[in-house]
Scaffold this motif. Structure first.
Motif: not given
Length: 341
Positions: A228-240
């Protein structure tokens, strides 16, 4: 078992198998036991003769020592710097005709949950300069133990040092790190917490985090606070990439695989690392669930030329195979390879 070790394998259906254990003996919070590398179901004859097995594009390495138990052996023990408590397999317990101890059941805290197992007492465990008498160990059977007879909880080596030379296939437990190693390696000073873990302060992208050095963990893991601190989920166009993590216990935990920004520990920069994030039970056991934290596993550690840990002075020595302070682990390539299996 906690940051003990994480042993993962990407299997059919995009699932990860993780085997990481901690033992709580009679209510005493001793970091337990993790499992070691089990990326392949069967070790080749050549691999079974290796003690410092490096990480390659198609195989995650492991660290093993030869040990005698009750004067018999030698037996192969996986070295786990994330565990203070050692374990043996059911096969070794039977071979040594060991009977369960009279202690209450041992509670194993794994990556995804807990389990209860029996324990036995080893009259004498010896490897290198290390001699331990009257050692109580859990009996743990798992596929991550393939090719090994037990786990050596190296985090409990308070007065010892361990040196791992992946280039020369050498693992040595001694009183101190030799000058020939310390003089050419990069020195990182760690903090040693109450349960014996060696923790480094690091920077992941722009986020300050804590890192557990864990030779018993096959893959590098991160907690939800770091994700969450890296904001991975909020980067446009990225999917885990979503996966299911299976531990040594019955519980299953969902995980997300993300390629992280570079990791910076002092002047050591580590590039191109895939981290599996999840709400893993082990971080709660360690009291690290609310702080950005990760477990650096053998997917990264096995790519260096040599690694040494001085538990007494809390120093970690790293020698890059490229002779510089930038490491490029094969974790991304490994993940790709595993998905195709």
């Amino acid at each position: 078992m906690s940051g003990r070790f994480a042993n993962m394998r990407l299997s059919a259906g995009n699932n990860l198998r993780v085997s990481s254990l901690w033992a709580l003996l009679a209510g005493l919070a001793q970091p337990a036991i993790a499992t070691a590398d089990a990326s392949s179901a069967v070790l080749s004859r050549q691999e079974s003769s290796l003690f410092a097995l490096p990480t390659t594009r198609d195989h995650i390495g492991r660290v093993v020592v030869a040990a005698t138990v009750n004067g018999k052996g030698p037996f192969r023990f996986i070295v786990d710097t994330g565990a203070t408590h050692s374990t043996i397999t059911p096969d070794l317990a039977r071979a040594l005709e060991l009977k369960p101890s009279e202690l209450p059941s041992i509670i194993l805290n794994g990556i995804t949950g807990t389990a209860q197992v029996s324990a036995v007492t080893l009259d004498k465990l010896q490897t290198g300069d290390l001699i331990v008498d009257g050692l109580i160990v859990p009996v743990v059977g798992s596929e991550v133990m393939v090719g090994a007879d037990g786990i050596l909880g190296a985090a409990g080596l308070t007065e010892k040092s361990i040196s791992i030379d992946f280039m020369r296939n050498r693992v040595e437990i001694s009183g101190a790190v030799k000058s020939a190693v310390s003089e050419v390696a990069m020195k990182l000073h760690a903090t040693r917490v109450t349960h014996g873990l060696m923790i480094l302060r690091m920077q992941v992208g722009k986020v300050q985090a804590l890192a557990v050095i864990d030779t018993g963990s096959e893959r590098t893991l991160g907690n939800i606070a770091l994700r969450d601190a890296l904001n991975e989920r909020r980067r446009p166009g990225t999917v885990a990439q979503v996966t299911s993590v299976y531990g040594a216990t019955a519980q299953v935990e969902p995980g997300e695989i993300w390629r992280v920004p570079s990791l910076l520990i002092d002047t050591l920069r580590i590039e191109d690392v895939n981290v599996v994030y999840g709400n893993f039970h082990i971080f709660e056991v360690w009291g690290l669930q609310d702080k950005p934290a990760m477990i650096i596993g053998m997917d990264v550690l096995g790519t260096v030329s040599a690694l040494a840990i001085d538990f007494k002075n809390r120093d970690i020595y790293v020698t890059s195979s490229h002779g510089r302070s930038t490491l490029s682990p094969m974790s991304g390539a490994l993940a790709d390879t595993m998905q195709k299996r």
